[in-house]
Motif scaffolding. Structure first.
Motif, PDB file in Angstrom:
ATOM      1  N   GLY A 316      -4.028  -1.585  -3.880  1.00 53.67           N
ATOM      2  CA  GLY A 316      -4.885  -2.745  -4.128  1.00 53.67           C
ATOM      3  C   GLY A 316      -5.844  -2.481  -5.278  1.00 53.67           C
ATOM      4  N   ALA A 317      -6.361  -3.542  -5.853  1.00 49.93           N
ATOM      5  CA  ALA A 317      -7.228  -3.407  -7.030  1.00 49.93           C
ATOM      6  C   ALA A 317      -8.666  -3.088  -6.674  1.00 49.93           C
ATOM      7  CB  ALA A 317      -7.175  -4.694  -7.859  1.00 49.93           C
ATOM      8  N   THR A 318      -9.064  -3.373  -5.435  1.00 45.36           N
ATOM      9  CA  THR A 318     -10.480  -3.235  -5.072  1.00 45.36           C
ATOM     10  C   THR A 318     -10.741  -2.252  -3.941  1.00 45.36           C
ATOM     11  OG1 THR A 318     -10.314  -5.107  -3.520  1.00 45.36           O
ATOM     12  CG2 THR A 318     -10.936  -5.607  -5.798  1.00 45.36           C
ATOM     13  N   THR A 319      -9.704  -1.713  -3.328  1.00 41.14           N
ATOM     14  CA  THR A 319      -9.929  -0.844  -2.166  1.00 41.14           C
ATOM     15  C   THR A 319     -10.467   0.522  -2.543  1.00 41.14           C
ATOM     16  OG1 THR A 319      -7.658  -0.017  -2.229  1.00 41.14           O
ATOM     17  CG2 THR A 319      -8.075  -1.990  -0.903  1.00 41.14           C
ATOM     18  N   GLY A 320     -10.118   1.010  -3.733  1.00 46.61           N
ATOM     19  CA  GLY A 320     -10.536   2.346  -4.137  1.00 46.61           C
ATOM     20  C   GLY A 320      -9.684   3.455  -3.549  1.00 46.61           C
ATOM     21  N   LEU A 321      -8.681   3.109  -2.731  1.00 51.12           N
ATOM     22  CA  LEU A 321      -7.798   4.112  -2.141  1.00 51.12           C
ATOM     23  C   LEU A 321      -6.716   4.495  -3.137  1.00 51.12           C
ATOM     24  CD1 LEU A 321      -7.378   2.698   1.478  1.00 51.12           C
ATOM     25  CD2 LEU A 321      -8.842   4.584   0.730  1.00 51.12           C
ATOM     26  N   VAL A 322      -6.515   5.795  -3.290  1.00 53.33           N
ATOM     27  CA  VAL A 322      -5.514   6.316  -4.216  1.00 53.33           C
ATOM     28  C   VAL A 322      -4.510   7.139  -3.425  1.00 53.33           C
ATOM     29  CG1 VAL A 322      -5.102   7.766  -6.240  1.00 53.33           C
ATOM     30  CG2 VAL A 322      -7.166   6.352  -6.117  1.00 53.33           C
ATOM     31  N   VAL A 323      -3.230   6.853  -3.623  1.00 48.40           N
ATOM     32  CA  VAL A 323      -2.166   7.537  -2.889  1.00 48.40           C
ATOM     33  C   VAL A 323      -1.909   8.901  -3.528  1.00 48.40           C
ATOM     34  CG1 VAL A 323       0.264   7.446  -2.210  1.00 48.40           C
ATOM     35  CG2 VAL A 323      -1.091   5.346  -2.304  1.00 48.40           C
ATOM     36  N   PRO A 324      -1.912  10.000  -2.747  1.00 49.69           N
ATOM     37  CA  PRO A 324      -1.520  11.297  -3.303  1.00 49.69           C
ATOM     38  C   PRO A 324      -0.075  11.218  -3.772  1.00 49.69           C
ATOM     39  CG  PRO A 324      -2.545  11.556  -1.140  1.00 49.69           C
ATOM     40  CD  PRO A 324      -2.299  10.093  -1.333  1.00 49.69           C
ATOM     41  N   PRO A 325       0.251  11.792  -4.927  1.00 46.58           N
ATOM     42  CA  PRO A 325       1.634  11.677  -5.433  1.00 46.58           C
ATOM     43  C   PRO A 325       2.675  12.237  -4.470  1.00 46.58           C
ATOM     44  CG  PRO A 325       0.370  13.304  -6.688  1.00 46.58           C
ATOM     45  CD  PRO A 325      -0.610  12.559  -5.852  1.00 46.58           C
ATOM     46  N   ALA A 326       2.322  13.276  -3.718  1.00 51.89           N
ATOM     47  CA  ALA A 326       3.287  13.847  -2.767  1.00 51.89           C
ATOM     48  C   ALA A 326       3.570  12.901  -1.604  1.00 51.89           C
ATOM     49  CB  ALA A 326       2.760  15.179  -2.222  1.00 51.89           C
ATOM     50  N   ALA A 327       2.647  11.950  -1.354  1.00 51.30           N
ATOM     51  CA  ALA A 327       2.812  11.053  -0.205  1.00 51.30           C
ATOM     52  C   ALA A 327       4.018  10.142  -0.356  1.00 51.30           C
ATOM     53  CB  ALA A 327       1.549  10.217  -0.004  1.00 51.30           C
ATOM     54  N   LEU A 328       4.450   9.916  -1.595  1.00 50.33           N
ATOM     55  CA  LEU A 328       5.601   9.033  -1.787  1.00 50.33           C
ATOM     56  C   LEU A 328       6.876   9.627  -1.193  1.00 50.33           C
ATOM     57  CD1 LEU A 328       5.380   6.270  -3.115  1.00 50.33           C
ATOM     58  CD2 LEU A 328       6.560   7.184  -5.105  1.00 50.33           C
ATOM     59  N   GLN A 329       6.865  10.938  -0.973  1.00 48.57           N
ATOM     60  CA  GLN A 329       8.011  11.564  -0.313  1.00 48.57           C
ATOM     61  C   GLN A 329       8.209  11.021   1.099  1.00 48.57           C
ATOM     62  OE1 GLN A 329       8.012  15.928  -0.663  1.00 48.57           O
ATOM     63  NE2 GLN A 329       6.534  15.723  -2.331  1.00 48.57           N
ATOM     64  N   SER A 330       7.165  10.402   1.641  1.00 48.46           N
ATOM     65  CA  SER A 330       7.274   9.855   2.996  1.00 48.46           C
ATOM     66  C   SER A 330       8.354   8.778   3.079  1.00 48.46           C
ATOM     67  CB  SER A 330       5.933   9.270   3.444  1.00 48.46           C
ATOM     68  OG  SER A 330       5.561   8.168   2.626  1.00 48.46           O
ATOM     69  N   PHE A 331       8.680   8.152   1.939  1.00 44.37           N
ATOM     70  CA  PHE A 331       9.709   7.118   1.971  1.00 44.37           C
ATOM     71  C   PHE A 331      11.095   7.701   2.229  1.00 44.37           C
ATOM     72  CE2 PHE A 331       6.338   4.666   0.003  1.00 44.37           C
ATOM     73  CZ  PHE A 331       6.476   3.437   0.625  1.00 44.37           C
ATOM     74  N   VAL A 332      11.291   8.987   1.912  1.00 39.56           N
ATOM     75  CA  VAL A 332      12.530   9.654   2.305  1.00 39.56           C
ATOM     76  C   VAL A 332      12.606   9.698   3.826  1.00 39.56           C
ATOM     77  CG1 VAL A 332      13.821  11.819   2.261  1.00 39.56           C
ATOM     78  CG2 VAL A 332      12.633  11.037   0.201  1.00 39.56           C
TER      79      VAL A 332
END
Length: 524
Positions: A316-332
């Motif tokens: 989101g543009a206003t939440t300020g939350l940033v996803v750790p790049p390693a977290a995208l592995q969760s989609f596996v």
């Protein structure tokens, strides 16, 4: 009973051990917790190497591949020790102790501050600190070497061949085992990587230590439910197996094409003899043609993660939350979690009606399907990376690697999902195949051989990355430049996609000529 087979001293007795799904579910739960702890290291390791240890992207990727390769090869040692000496139960307990020691050391090593902290980049770590860290993570790899093949083999042992529904139950066990491990993977790469990136590495590694303590405690708590298969204590089994492996390496090319009606008849009439005769010769072509698949899969925890670190990771543009790049592995993991119930409860029964095979399709058919999906996944990854490079050029960020590329991280989701789906077919199929096609007394070794595919794939990927980095650096900009906006990961992904497609053709050639050890797998 005088069968010439004894349990190792301290091994729980097989008497009154029920086994079946109650015991298998206990082990599935143990594997979930253990995977949370283990992937708390592997999932974000490249970030630690390029951060606190100050390595370059290419060096870090090669370092992760070397470590992951070793972690996937050491199960051969743990399986041989279990099958020829200490037994699976005691090997798992030993692994739990090693995990606790190594993760404790890892937590301590991460508490040491760098000599000259810098906001933009970390300087190379001091040699003693780097050496201590590497020694620690290789102890972690040794612990996994004793844990993984023996825990999975012990779980499959809960469904002996004497059971009328053992074929379907064992296949289902491997499906649900990966379902559980995928949840562990997701928790690690989302929750623990967030802690590592936002709280501190010591806190993240300390959480992994706690997970290993819970895993060992759960395993010991379930001791009374396990069916412990008898295993030989003859230590000469290790020497005999080593001799077989050496002989196989010399002779397999001459024998792999020998498939005749006489061989088929011999397989049907003397299955027990076939189990102990030339088993490594039969398995080696399948093993070798699976290595390219492993080279594709290992990119998830190395180059994919580094690639994602350059993209817009905001939620989101206003939440300020940033996803750790390693977290995208969760989609596996999410893809596996979503696919396993569909595969096990919908696809298999439907396919069974057509093929009359207890598992719906044969193990080799399942493996080949996943390999084809992996090739498609790398083509998708190449297209996404090419789009990221265009976005960087259009935004004038080619020489600004520290600025976020205006392209959402979520564009990478399809490649992760496809590789998760590929795992449901290929990795689960390979584990069942290598467990099923070896003699009963060497089933931990069979699973370790399967895991060694990933080890060799990691090594091969590391060598390939280093070679391509060396070659392209001398003709211009390296494909793995630290400035990823000038790199060409897309070229590398296209190369892997092409090799993976060739692998599918070679695998089809060998798999159609493979003669299964057990008559039930001759259904095609």
């Amino acid at each position: 009973m005088d069968s010439g087979v004894l349990l190792p001293p301290g091994e729980p007795s097989t008497t009154s051990k029920p086994g079946g799904w109650p015991a298998a579910l206990f082990l599935i739960a143990v594997e979930f917790v253990e995977r949370v702890g283990f992937y708390g290291v592997q999932g974000n390791l490249i970030t630690y190497l390029t951060g606190p240890l100050g390595l370059s992207t290419a060096a870090a990727a090669a370092g992760v591949n070397a470590w992951a390769g070793t972690a996937s090869m050491l199960p051969l040692l743990g399986a041989l020790a279990a099958d020829s000496w200490i037994g699976r139960y005691r090997a798992i307990v030993a692994a739990g102790v090693l995990y606790l020691v190594s993760f404790g050391m890892l937590t301590v090593s991460s508490m040491v501050p760098p000599r000259q902290p810098q906001p933009a980049a970390s300087p190379p770590a001091s040699p003693p600190r780097a050496a201590f860290f590497y020694a620690t993570i290789y102890v972690v790899a040794l612990a996994q070497g004793f844990h993984k093949p023996n825990a999975q083999a012990l779980g499959a042992d809960q469904f002996p061949r004497s059971s009328p529904d053992s074929i379907a139950s064992r296949s289902s066990f491997f499906n649900w085992l990966h379902f559980s491990m995928s949840w562990g993977f997701i928790v690690a790469v989302v929750a623990l990587s967030y802690v590592q990136d936002n709280v501190g590495w010591a806190a993240g590694f300390g959480a992994s230590w706690a997970m290993m303590l819970v895993s060992l405690s759960m395993f010991l708590l379930g001791t009374g439910t396990y069916r412990i298969a008898e295993q030989p204590r003859d230590r000469r089994a290790l020497a005999r197996l080593t001799e077989k492996l050496a002989a196989t390496a010399r002779t397999w090319t001459d024998r792999v094409f020998r498939r005749s009606a006489a061989m088929d008849d011999e397989c049907l009439l003397r299955p027990k003899e076939q189990e102990g005769k030339g088993v490594m010769v039969k398995l080696l072509p399948i093993w070798m043609t699976s290595v390219v698949y492993a080279m594709v899969i290992v990119q998830v925890s190395t180059l994919f993660t580094k690639q994602g670190s350059t993209m817009d990771r905001r939620i989101g543009a206003t939440t300020g939350l940033v996803v750790p790049p390693a977290a995208l592995q969760s989609f596996v993991g999410l893809a596996i979690i979503a696919s396993v119930p569909i595969y096990d409860r919908a696809f298999v029964p439907l396919a069974r009606r057509v093929t009359k095979h207890p598992s719906g399709i044969t193990m080799l058919q399942r493996i080949g399907a996943g390999m084809a999906i992996a090739s498609v996944a790398m083509a998708v990854a190449a297209l996404v990376e090419a789009a990221r490079l265009r976005a960087a050029r259009d935004a004038g960020l080619v020489d600004s690697p520290g600025v976020t590329v205006p392209m959402s991280l979520w564009w990478m989701v399809p490649q992760y999902v496809l590789l998760g789906l590929a795992n449901v077919f290929t990795m689960v199929g390979l584990e069942e195949f290598f467990y099923d096609q070896v003699p009963d007394a060497l089933r931990s070794v069979g699973l370790a051989l399967c895991m060694s595919i990933m080890g060799v794939g990691n090594y091969a990927s590391g060598v390939l990355v280093s070679a391509v980095d060396w070659a392209t650096m001398r003709t211009g900009e390296s494909w793995f430049s630290d400035n990823l906006n000038r790199a060409h990961l897309d070229y590398f992904y296209w190369a892997l996609a092409g090799v993976a497609a060739l692998e599918v053709l070679v695998f089809l050639y060998f798999s159609t000529r493979y003669v299964y050890t057990n008559k039930r797998e001759l259904v095609m």
